[in-house]
Scaffold this motif. Structure first.
Motif, PDB file in Angstrom:
ATOM      1  N   MET A  19     -22.789  94.215 -30.050  1.00 27.72           N
ATOM      2  CA  MET A  19     -22.066  95.207 -30.644  1.00 27.72           C
ATOM      3  C   MET A  19     -21.103  96.280 -29.717  1.00 27.72           C
ATOM      4  O   MET A  19     -21.146  95.923 -28.599  1.00 27.72           O
ATOM      5  CB  MET A  19     -22.835  96.762 -31.015  1.00 27.72           C
ATOM      6  CG  MET A  19     -23.928  95.962 -31.961  1.00 27.72           C
ATOM      7  SD  MET A  19     -23.907  96.285 -33.705  1.00 27.72           S
ATOM      8  CE  MET A  19     -23.362  97.820 -34.237  1.00 27.72           C
ATOM      9  N   LEU A  34     -22.027  88.738 -34.665  1.00 25.26           N
ATOM     10  CA  LEU A  34     -23.229  89.008 -33.566  1.00 25.26           C
ATOM     11  C   LEU A  34     -23.765  87.676 -33.463  1.00 25.26           C
ATOM     12  O   LEU A  34     -24.194  86.820 -34.394  1.00 25.26           O
ATOM     13  CB  LEU A  34     -24.248  90.079 -33.970  1.00 25.26           C
ATOM     14  CG  LEU A  34     -23.570  91.466 -34.421  1.00 25.26           C
ATOM     15  CD1 LEU A  34     -24.819  92.281 -34.843  1.00 25.26           C
ATOM     16  CD2 LEU A  34     -23.225  92.077 -32.958  1.00 25.26           C
ATOM     17  N   ASN A  50     -28.395  93.534 -28.503  1.00 22.25           N
ATOM     18  CA  ASN A  50     -28.197  94.752 -29.290  1.00 22.25           C
ATOM     19  C   ASN A  50     -29.540  95.480 -29.659  1.00 22.25           C
ATOM     20  O   ASN A  50     -30.249  95.036 -30.290  1.00 22.25           O
ATOM     21  CB  ASN A  50     -27.606  94.307 -30.685  1.00 22.25           C
ATOM     22  CG  ASN A  50     -26.417  93.458 -30.700  1.00 22.25           C
ATOM     23  OD1 ASN A  50     -25.406  94.140 -30.043  1.00 22.25           O
ATOM     24  ND2 ASN A  50     -26.265  92.218 -30.921  1.00 22.25           N
ATOM     25  N   TYR A  99     -27.275 101.549 -32.743  1.00 21.58           N
ATOM     26  CA  TYR A  99     -27.520 100.150 -32.037  1.00 21.58           C
ATOM     27  C   TYR A  99     -26.655 100.791 -30.593  1.00 21.58           C
ATOM     28  O   TYR A  99     -25.554 101.468 -30.574  1.00 21.58           O
ATOM     29  CB  TYR A  99     -26.562  99.129 -32.493  1.00 21.58           C
ATOM     30  CG  TYR A  99     -27.443  98.351 -33.806  1.00 21.58           C
ATOM     31  CD1 TYR A  99     -28.512  97.769 -33.632  1.00 21.58           C
ATOM     32  CD2 TYR A  99     -27.124  98.973 -35.081  1.00 21.58           C
ATOM     33  CE1 TYR A  99     -29.116  97.181 -34.584  1.00 21.58           C
ATOM     34  CE2 TYR A  99     -27.965  98.587 -36.076  1.00 21.58           C
ATOM     35  CZ  TYR A  99     -28.835  97.770 -35.892  1.00 21.58           C
ATOM     36  OH  TYR A  99     -29.542  97.337 -37.090  1.00 21.58           O
TER      37      TYR A  99
END
Length: 196
Positions: free
Chosen positions: A11, A120, A158, A182
Motif C-alpha cells: 500500500m 498488491l 501490508n 492498512y
C-alpha cells in the motif's frame, strides 16, 4: 511485440498514480487506452459514479469495473474492433481471477495490445492474492514499486489495523480500505506487529 506487465507493491507505493501517469502519457501522444479496476473497490462511489481510479495525491480517471465474471478479453476485443487501443491498464490487479490474468496475456499475445497491471503482491497475512500469484508466474515484465516503512526501509508488507490502530491477524483476505485500515511496513516491523 506487446507484453504483459505486473507492477506490484505494498500500500502507499503509488501504484494508481503510476498507472494514471502511464495513461496520461498515452493520451498525450494521441493514443487510446482502456482502464479497468475491481468493482469490489467502491471507495470512489458506486458503479458509474465518481472516479473509478483515484490516487492518494488526487489524480483520477474513469474506468471499466471488473467482477469475477467479467470477460475482459471479449470486452477489450469489442472496443478494439471499433476504435484501436494502444494499451490496457488494470488497477487493483490482485483481484483478477486466474482466468482473467490469462485473458490479459491473450490481449498482449493474440490481440497485440500491451497490458499493464498494477496491484498488491500479498495480503495482510503476507499471503499471495490469487491474481498476483498468476501475474508473478506469467507476466513478461515484473516491476516492484517501492514504499517506505516508518523505519526508512522498503515497505513490502501490508498490515491490517483495527479502528484503534492495533494489528489484525485474522479475517477475510479482502477488506477494502485505505490508510485507516492498512499500514505499509518492512517485513521486520510487520512480523513484530503480528507477534511473530
Amino acid at each position: 511485440m506487446a507484453k504483459l506487465y505486473f507492477y506490484y507493491a505494498s500500500m502507499n507505493a503509488g501504484k494508481s498514480t503510476t498507472l494514471l501517469q502511464a495513461n496520461f502519457n498515452y493520451h498525450e501522444r494521441g493514443m487510446r487506452t482502456m482502464l479497468w479496476t475491481a468493482a469490489i473497490d467502491d471507495r470512489s462511489g458506486p458503479r458509474g459514479e465518481g472516479h473509478a481510479i483515484e490516487s492518494r495525491i488526487g489524480l483520477h480517471a474513469g474506468a471499466c469495473r471488473f467482477t469475477a465474471d467479467t470477460d475482459i478479453l471479449a470486452k477489450v476485443q469489442a472496443v478494439h474492433a471499433v476504435e484501436p487501443l494502444s494499451c490496457v491498464l488494470v488497477d487493483e490487479a490482485q483481484f483478477l481471477t486466474a482466468e482473467q490474468v490469462w485473458q490479459c496475456a491473450d490481449i498482449a499475445d493474440r490481440v497485440g495490445i500491451p497490458v499493464l497491471c498494477y496491484g498488491l503482491r500479498t495480503d495482510f497475512r503476507g499471503e499471495l492474492f490469487s491474481g498476483s500469484a498468476v501475474l508473478l508466474g506469467i507476466a513478461d515484465t515484473l516491476v516492484e514499486l517501492k514504499a517506505v516503512c516508518h523505519c526508512g526501509r522498503k515497505a513490502s508488507m501490508n498490515l491490517r489495523v483495527d479502528a484503534e490502530g492495533r494489528a489484525v491477524a485474522e479475517g477475510a483476505q479482502t477488506e477494502i480500505g485505505g490508510n485507516d485500515r492498512y499500514v505499509a511496513l518492512c517485513r521486520r516491523h510487520f512480523s513484530e506487529a503480528l507477534g511473530r
